[in-house]
Design an enzyme around this catalytic site. Structure first.
Site, mmCIF file in Angstrom:
data_model
loop_
_atom_site.group_PDB
_atom_site.id
_atom_site.type_symbol
_atom_site.label_atom_id
_atom_site.label_comp_id
_atom_site.label_asym_id
_atom_site.label_seq_id
_atom_site.Cartn_x
_atom_site.Cartn_y
_atom_site.Cartn_z
ATOM 1 N N ILE A 202 -25.670 -27.989 -15.139
ATOM 2 C CA ILE A 202 -26.473 -29.097 -14.567
ATOM 3 C C ILE A 202 -25.632 -29.749 -13.470
ATOM 4 O O ILE A 202 -24.518 -30.201 -13.740
ATOM 5 C CB ILE A 202 -26.770 -30.192 -15.618
ATOM 6 C CG1 ILE A 202 -27.396 -29.602 -16.883
ATOM 7 C CG2 ILE A 202 -27.656 -31.289 -15.026
ATOM 8 C CD1 ILE A 202 -27.413 -30.573 -18.054
ATOM 9 N N HIS A 203 -26.129 -29.769 -12.251
ATOM 10 C CA HIS A 203 -25.350 -30.449 -11.210
ATOM 11 C C HIS A 203 -26.194 -31.032 -10.085
ATOM 12 O O HIS A 203 -25.689 -31.745 -9.239
ATOM 13 C CB HIS A 203 -24.336 -29.487 -10.584
ATOM 14 C CG HIS A 203 -24.957 -28.554 -9.576
ATOM 15 N ND1 HIS A 203 -25.819 -27.562 -9.927
ATOM 16 C CD2 HIS A 203 -24.849 -28.494 -8.227
ATOM 17 C CE1 HIS A 203 -26.207 -26.914 -8.854
ATOM 18 N NE2 HIS A 203 -25.649 -27.455 -7.799
ATOM 19 N N ARG A 204 -27.490 -30.711 -10.056
ATOM 20 C CA ARG A 204 -28.272 -31.076 -8.876
ATOM 21 C C ARG A 204 -28.497 -32.590 -8.816
ATOM 22 O O ARG A 204 -28.871 -33.205 -9.820
ATOM 23 C CB ARG A 204 -29.601 -30.324 -8.926
ATOM 24 C CG ARG A 204 -30.152 -30.062 -7.564
ATOM 25 C CD ARG A 204 -31.041 -28.862 -7.526
ATOM 26 N NE ARG A 204 -30.301 -27.617 -7.489
ATOM 27 C CZ ARG A 204 -29.588 -27.157 -6.467
ATOM 28 N NH1 ARG A 204 -29.489 -27.860 -5.364
ATOM 29 N NH2 ARG A 204 -28.970 -26.012 -6.531
ATOM 30 N N ARG A 235 -19.684 -34.042 -10.847
ATOM 31 C CA ARG A 235 -20.690 -35.084 -10.574
ATOM 32 C C ARG A 235 -21.415 -35.471 -11.871
ATOM 33 O O ARG A 235 -21.634 -36.645 -12.153
ATOM 34 C CB ARG A 235 -21.713 -34.560 -9.561
ATOM 35 C CG ARG A 235 -22.813 -35.572 -9.266
ATOM 36 C CD ARG A 235 -24.004 -34.937 -8.567
ATOM 37 N NE ARG A 235 -23.644 -34.465 -7.247
ATOM 38 C CZ ARG A 235 -24.096 -33.320 -6.708
ATOM 39 N NH1 ARG A 235 -24.916 -32.545 -7.378
ATOM 40 N NH2 ARG A 235 -23.747 -32.957 -5.507
#
Ligand code: UDP
Length: 353
Positions: A202-204, A235
């Site tokens: 998960i990074h968006r 992030r």
């Protein structure tokens, strides 16, 4: 021919690993790499250069950790100076990051031809910073190397002349096939004592920067009956702390892994859950079903052909889709057969000499 390649972020390092290796085989082509420093941690940058033998950047900028405008502006100014000194015959950019756009814009203003690898992809969601970078980079490019017919159609619809567009397949297919032979089990894997697992990334920004979305995603993941390994982007780590999110016991958060370990996890998982563009395709290359934590995808062929389901950040849908069983699939060649780098080089050599 002198090529200046602009890299900045993890997926670009991985693509460059395939392409720079192929370029290195060709006489009379000199490649110089600029690393903008958009991603700069050891496990988001250096490890890829080390383990994938990517040529050392001649220029290492420090433009990471800034807002989009500040980062792109600084990159533009610094890259322009390098282009003025180096006088390249061609500038090469990959994908859809701020570094992609800054490289293409600096080159176009100096009338240096731009080649864009992974052109023509669209989510049709302009709230994504990547979508803005893609559209603008494609407008500035002279060689648009697209992975599929659909990507070509997207460009033609935006008025790009079809004689600049080349369907060459997906460079990530070259990377996946090459590194499947070299994959490495992560050192910590046996300590987890997991029988089966789901691999998740998960990074968006559209997911991480919205507390409701990120909370719903973790609620859905936490309701899965299987264990989940989550190599987590910095992030997202920061946002989990900021939002004080509760992480369920079936979710094993680990540091981001290098590519060789990532390939091992992809090849050995039961199912992949991700909001990454690259990981959606890698799921397909490794014969794994993919659940995508987005409302739309640039890789629509995978959804249409039954290899990928979009669930957004609906916690019930995430839970249901994770608790289903999926058959593994065989790679059916939607994005080529691992010969994309050579196709691109042949076209560049033919047109630029
Ligand atoms: N990746 C990796 N280690 C990780 C997570 C991802 O090597 O811990 C690789 C992944 O296999 C894929 C690429 O990073 O090749 C995808 O990058 P990312 O998800 O950051 O960007 P996107 O593809 O969405 O642009």
């Amino acid at each position: 021919m002198k090529i200046l390649t602009v890299l900045g972020a993890r997926p670009q390092f991985i693509k460059a690993a395939a392409f720079s290796r192929a370029l290195d085989q060709i006489d009379n082509i000199e490649e110089i790499i600029i690393h903008t420093g958009q991603h700069y941690d050891q496990n988001m940058s250096d490890i890829f250069f080390e383990e994938m033998n990517i040529p050392k950047p001649k220029y290492l900028l420090q433009t990471g950790g800034k807002t989009h405008g500040a980062m792109t502006g600084q990159q533009l100014e610094q890259i322009e100076n390098i282009f003025l000194n180096e006088k390249p015959d061609l500038v090469l950019v990959y994908g859809d990051t701020n570094s992609t756009l800054a490289g293409a814009l600096a080159a176009a203003k100096l009338h240096i031809p731009v080649a864009h690898i992974e052109a023509g992809l669209r989510s049709f969601n302009k709230r994504m910073p990547e979508e803005i970078n893609r559209i603008l980079t494609d407008q500035l490019s002279d060689y648009l190397f697209v992975p599929s017919l659909l990507a070509k159609k997207n460009l033609v619809n935006e008025g790009v002349s079809s004689d600049k567009i080349f369907i060459v397949g997906d460079i990530m297919c070259d990377v996946s096939l090459y590194y499947k032979e070299k994959m490495v089990k992560p050192k910590w894997f046996d300590d987890l004592k997991l029988d089966k697992f789901i691999l998740c990334t998960i990074h968006r920004a559209e997911n991480t920067d919205d507390i409701n979305k990120l909370t719903a995603i973790f609620k859905g993941l936490g309701a899965a009956k299987k264990d989940i390994i989550l190599p987590l982007h910095p992030r997202t780590v920061n946002k989990i702390k900021e939002y004080n999110l509760n992480i369920a016991k079936n979710i094993y958060i680990v540091e981001p892994v290098g590519y060789l370990e990532m390939v091992w996890l992809e090849a050995n998982t039961d199912l992949i859950v991700t909001d990454s563009g690259g990981v959606q395709k890698e799921a397909y290359f490794h014969g794994k079903y993919c659940i995508t934590l987005r409302e739309e995808t640039e890789w629509i062929e995978l959804v249409d052909q039954g290899f990928n389901t979009l669930v957004g950040c609906d916690s019930d849908l995430i839970e249901q889709s994770l608790n289903k069983n999926y058959n593994s699939n065989l790679y059916a060649g939607i994005y080529g057969h691992g010969d994309t780098s050579n196709k691109i080089i042949n076209i560049m050599v033919q047109y630029e000499n």
